[in-house]
Design an enzyme around this catalytic site. Structure first.
Site, short mmCIF file in Angstrom:
data_model
loop_
_atom_site.label_atom_id
_atom_site.label_comp_id
_atom_site.label_asym_id
_atom_site.label_seq_id
_atom_site.Cartn_x
_atom_site.Cartn_y
_atom_site.Cartn_z
N CYS A 252 -2.31 60.10 13.92
CA CYS A 252 -1.32 59.91 13.83
C CYS A 252 -0.30 60.81 14.62
O CYS A 252 -0.08 62.14 14.17
CB CYS A 252 -0.70 58.09 14.16
SG CYS A 252 1.62 59.31 12.95
N CYS B 196 9.09 57.60 12.82
CA CYS B 196 8.45 57.27 13.99
C CYS B 196 8.62 56.02 14.42
O CYS B 196 9.07 55.33 13.99
CB CYS B 196 6.71 57.30 13.45
SG CYS B 196 5.78 56.35 12.16
N GLU C 142 -3.45 50.15 4.64
CA GLU C 142 -4.38 51.08 5.54
C GLU C 142 -5.71 50.67 5.98
O GLU C 142 -6.24 49.95 6.65
CB GLU C 142 -3.54 52.00 6.41
CG GLU C 142 -3.93 52.08 7.94
CD GLU C 142 -3.55 53.41 8.42
OE1 GLU C 142 -4.34 54.37 8.77
OE2 GLU C 142 -2.79 53.91 8.25
N HIS D 260 1.50 49.19 8.00
CA HIS D 260 0.07 49.40 8.13
C HIS D 260 -1.07 48.48 8.62
O HIS D 260 -2.64 48.93 8.25
CB HIS D 260 0.37 49.48 6.09
CG HIS D 260 1.13 50.36 5.78
ND1 HIS D 260 2.24 49.55 4.76
CD2 HIS D 260 1.17 51.16 5.36
CE1 HIS D 260 2.94 50.21 4.71
NE2 HIS D 260 2.50 52.04 4.90
N SER E 127 1.80 58.02 2.00
CA SER E 127 0.74 59.07 2.29
C SER E 127 1.64 59.90 2.98
O SER E 127 1.48 61.20 2.65
CB SER E 127 -0.04 58.29 2.33
OG SER E 127 -0.56 58.85 2.68
N ASN E 128 2.24 59.60 3.53
CA ASN E 128 2.54 60.69 4.59
C ASN E 128 3.35 61.86 3.84
O ASN E 128 3.47 62.89 4.68
CB ASN E 128 2.94 60.22 6.06
CG ASN E 128 4.10 59.74 6.24
OD1 ASN E 128 5.38 60.16 6.05
ND2 ASN E 128 4.40 58.64 6.06
N THR F 184 -4.47 57.18 9.32
CA THR F 184 -3.58 57.77 10.25
C THR F 184 -2.06 59.00 9.31
O THR F 184 -2.42 59.49 10.07
CB THR F 184 -2.85 57.25 10.93
OG1 THR F 184 -2.10 56.02 10.08
CG2 THR F 184 -3.64 55.83 12.10
#
Length: 363
Positions: A217, A35, A149, A97, A246-247, A187
């Site tokens: 996000c 990203c 984060e 983060h 995490s994502n 996020t």
């Protein structure tokens, strides 16, 4: 800086993934991988190494991906757990983060030049936390305990923020005034997971205020939507990403929730188990937001060698967002460019951090 996949998949619209029987195929999610925030953070470390030379210290992993961290280490980056580990007068980069204000104070006490590579979308959440705390709200931060984060955001207003780690944690929430409560979120959570927690919170606090814009996000949302679109078609979904991302972990959960029969997280192609392919005709492939495309290419090549050569792209969104480099680097890069112009020499020496560590402006 992201590599282009070696296969040339035929593009398929997001709602037009046709099921064709008796053949092996791959559904390749788009968007996937880097990203804008990750790209910015990785480039920041690379530019700092070019600008000042090795070593450059990075507090925690710049992004949660083994390959990226090892690649930057080979170039001269040194990753540390705490700011105090950085020798006085050196450069320290804060990860994508985000960090709490106390970390900036630690860097200043250590006479370190700091470069803040926090993702601008995380910075937005930090600013929301500060604003709501100044208005004396109780802030319910939806996220996972111990995630960097969450630690950084909580540090912006520790007396006003309490963590809510999923809907099952809602019963433990205590607030001073139920009419003055707002939620924020990490996020990188899944949208569904976050909203389930928000709904549970609203059941207890009907006047719960929402942030001015969604904290999840855009990249996290887009990658999850793409996985949902291909999940019902896939017998197996392979998510490329690290276990501490995490994502990336959420993408596995989203794939299974969307109807995929099986889903696994791998860092590299050689972690794919051939046993997973038994009885599988359709494999979905995607990657977390901190994963370089070269790792996806490796998985596609591995699958192609086993008969999965037909690749179709499932497109959920087009992404064109880009973030500028951290202001500290931009300032020094401009100085370098100005120096080259004034001397008329392409061999002018780039600025280096002096022993006092002030070449990259401290924060």
């Amino acid at each position: 800086m992201t590599a282009t996949p070696s296969p040339s998949p035929a593009s398929a619209s997001s709602g037009d993934v046709s099921h064709r029987e008796d053949r092996r195929r791959v559904l390749l999610a788009a968007p996937r991988g880097y990203c804008a925030g990750v790209d910015r953070a990785v480039i920041a470390v690379e530019k700092a190494l070019e600008q000042y030379g090795a070593p450059v210290y990075v507090r925690h992993e710049i992004v949660h991906n083994k390959y990226v961290v090892k690649t930057l280490e080979k170039k001269g980056a040194i990753f540390v757990d705490e700011t105090e580990e950085v020798p006085e007068g050196n450069i320290v980069i804060f990860s994508a983060h985000g960090v709490a204000p106390v970390v900036h104070e630690e860097a200043a006490r250590g006479k370190l030049a700091s470069i803040d590579a926090t993702c601008p979308l995380v910075t937005k959440v930090h600013k929301e936390a500060v604003r709501f705390a100044s208005d004396d709200y109780d802030i319910l931060l939806i996220g996972h305990e111990g995630h960097e984060e969450v630690i950084g955001t909580s540090g912006e207003a520790p007396d006003h923020i309490q963590l809510v780690d999923g809907p099952e944690d809602v019963k433990n929430v205590e607030v001073r005034d139920p009419d003055k409560v707002v939620w924020l979120s990490q996020t990188t959570l899944s949208v569904d997971e976050t909203m389930e927690t928000v709904d549970a919170l609203k059941g207890r606090f009907p006047n719960l205020l929402s942030p001015p814009s969604d904290d999840i996000c855009y990249a996290t949302q887009n990658r999850q939507v793409a996985v949902k679109q291909m999940g019902a078609e896939a017998d197996l979904v392979i998510v490329v990403g690290s276990k501490n991302s995490s994502n990336s972990v959420r993408l596995v959960e989203v794939a299974l929730g969307a109807g995929a029969k099986d889903a696994h997280l791998v860092d590299f192609a050689d972690e794919v188990d051939e046993a997973w392919l038994e009885g599988v005709s359709t494999v979905g492939v995607t990657s977390g937001a901190s994963v370089p495309e070269i790792l996806v290419e490796g998985v596609l090549e591995w699958l192609a060698q086993r008969g999965y050569e037909d690749v179709e792209t499932v497109t959920a969104a087009e992404e064109s967002i880009a973030f500028s480099l951290p202001k500290e680097l931009r300032r020094d890069l401009r100085s370098e460019a100005a120096g080259l112009v004034s001397t008329g020499s392409a061999d002018a020496t780039s600025p280096t951090a002096p022993s006092g560590g002030s070449s990259a402006s401290g924060t």
